[in-house]
Enzyme design. Structure first.
Site, mmCIF file in Angstrom:
data_model
loop_
_atom_site.group_PDB
_atom_site.id
_atom_site.type_symbol
_atom_site.label_atom_id
_atom_site.label_comp_id
_atom_site.label_asym_id
_atom_site.label_seq_id
_atom_site.Cartn_x
_atom_site.Cartn_y
_atom_site.Cartn_z
ATOM 1 N N ASN A 18 -75.997 70.602 -46.706
ATOM 2 C CA ASN A 18 -74.615 71.156 -46.085
ATOM 3 C C ASN A 18 -74.281 70.566 -44.901
ATOM 4 O OD1 ASN A 18 -73.089 73.153 -47.818
ATOM 5 N ND2 ASN A 18 -75.074 74.106 -47.862
ATOM 6 N N ASN A 100 -70.249 80.835 -41.719
ATOM 7 C CA ASN A 100 -71.298 80.610 -42.582
ATOM 8 C C ASN A 100 -71.097 80.291 -44.029
ATOM 9 O OD1 ASN A 100 -74.222 81.191 -43.210
ATOM 10 N ND2 ASN A 100 -73.428 83.164 -44.246
ATOM 11 N N HIS A 102 -72.316 80.663 -47.847
ATOM 12 C CA HIS A 102 -73.147 81.639 -48.557
ATOM 13 C C HIS A 102 -73.184 81.291 -50.265
ATOM 14 C CE1 HIS A 102 -75.900 85.246 -49.168
ATOM 15 N NE2 HIS A 102 -75.255 85.331 -50.500
HETATM 16 C C1 GRF Z 1 -77.530 76.650 -49.292
HETATM 17 O O1 GRF Z 1 -77.566 77.260 -50.530
HETATM 18 C C2 GRF Z 1 -76.889 77.878 -48.471
HETATM 19 O O2 GRF Z 1 -75.817 78.346 -49.131
HETATM 20 C C3 GRF Z 1 -77.858 78.775 -48.166
HETATM 21 O O3 GRF Z 1 -78.904 77.897 -47.874
HETATM 22 C C4 GRF Z 1 -78.571 76.848 -48.784
HETATM 23 C C5 GRF Z 1 -78.964 75.392 -47.741
HETATM 24 O O4 GRF Z 1 -79.029 74.519 -48.373
HETATM 25 N N1 GRF Z 1 -77.547 79.657 -47.177
HETATM 26 P P1 GRF Z 1 -79.066 72.894 -47.234
HETATM 27 O O5 GRF Z 1 -80.020 73.158 -46.133
HETATM 28 O O6 GRF Z 1 -77.658 72.863 -46.563
HETATM 29 O O7 GRF Z 1 -79.450 71.922 -48.371
#
Ligand code: GRF
Length: 190
Positions: A18, A100, A102
């Site tokens: 992300n 955030n 989720h």
């Molecule tokens: C994602 O699924 C996010 O929604 C959750 O943890 C995961 C993190 O993925 N809270 P990354 O570290 O961004 O690849």
């Protein structure tokens, strides 16, 4: 082109896909990345593009995070796969400026203990027909702030938690960028 000159900090705990989506969008001034895990791949991703990136150890973590945010003149905070509860000290200083991502359709499958594959396993076990991802403002209660962007996807008959997680993650990358644009635009117009 950058949509805002506001300096953003991204808090992470792991892989950082992300975070990568935010960097790759090239629309935001990511000025700091902080992790509660020393080995987080996200720290490497940040360093590769010269974004200051630090591991913040457990002792007084929230106090240290707040100091780092202030030292780096951060105006907005994104929790992108950050697995710790963020301190009230930070939420008070950054009221309505922490968001955030989720991996579920909140308010469903949110709250303490609902993270990673646990979310997708629960969705499949409950025979949900759809799942998705949500970006929301962070308040003192886990996964409960106002929703900024939410997108649905169907749960397929042959979905495993892993397969569903992968498809939800693709949506996460899109809506996190959309939500960040939205909140930054809103906060510059007030
Ligand atoms: C994602 O699924 C996010 O929604 C959750 O943890 C995961 C993190 O993925 N809270 P990354 O570290 O961004 O690849």
């Amino acid at each position: 082109m950058k949509i805002s000159s506001k300096k953003i900090a991204v808090l992470v705990s792991g892989r950082g896909s992300n975070l990568q989506a935010i960097i790759d969008a090239k629309k935001f001034d990511v000025a700091l990345v902080l992790s509660d895990k020393k080995s987080a791949k996200a720290l490497e991703r940040a360093s590769e593009v010269n974004i200051p990136a630090f591991y913040v150890p457990k002792d007084n973590r929230n106090k240290k995070i707040l100091s780092l945010l202030q030292e780096h003149d951060i105006e907005f905070v994104v929790l992108a796969g950050y697995l710790k509860k963020i301190g009230d000290n930070i939420l008070e200083e950054f009221e309505n400026r922490v968001i955030n991502i989720h991996p579920s359709l909140l308010p469903k499958y949110g709250g303490k203990g609902m993270y990673g594959l646990k979310v997708h396993t629960a969705v499949i076990e409950n025979n949900e027909k759809e799942s998705g991802a949500t970006v929301h403002y962070v308040t003192k209660v886990y996964d409960e702030g106002e929703i900024i962007v939410q997108q649905k996807i169907p749960v397929l008959n042959d979905d495993s938690p892993e397969k569903l997680a992968k498809r939800v993650l693709e949506i996460e990358h899109l809506i996190l960028v959309q939500a960040l644009e939205k909140v930054l635009r809103l906060s510059s117009s007030v």
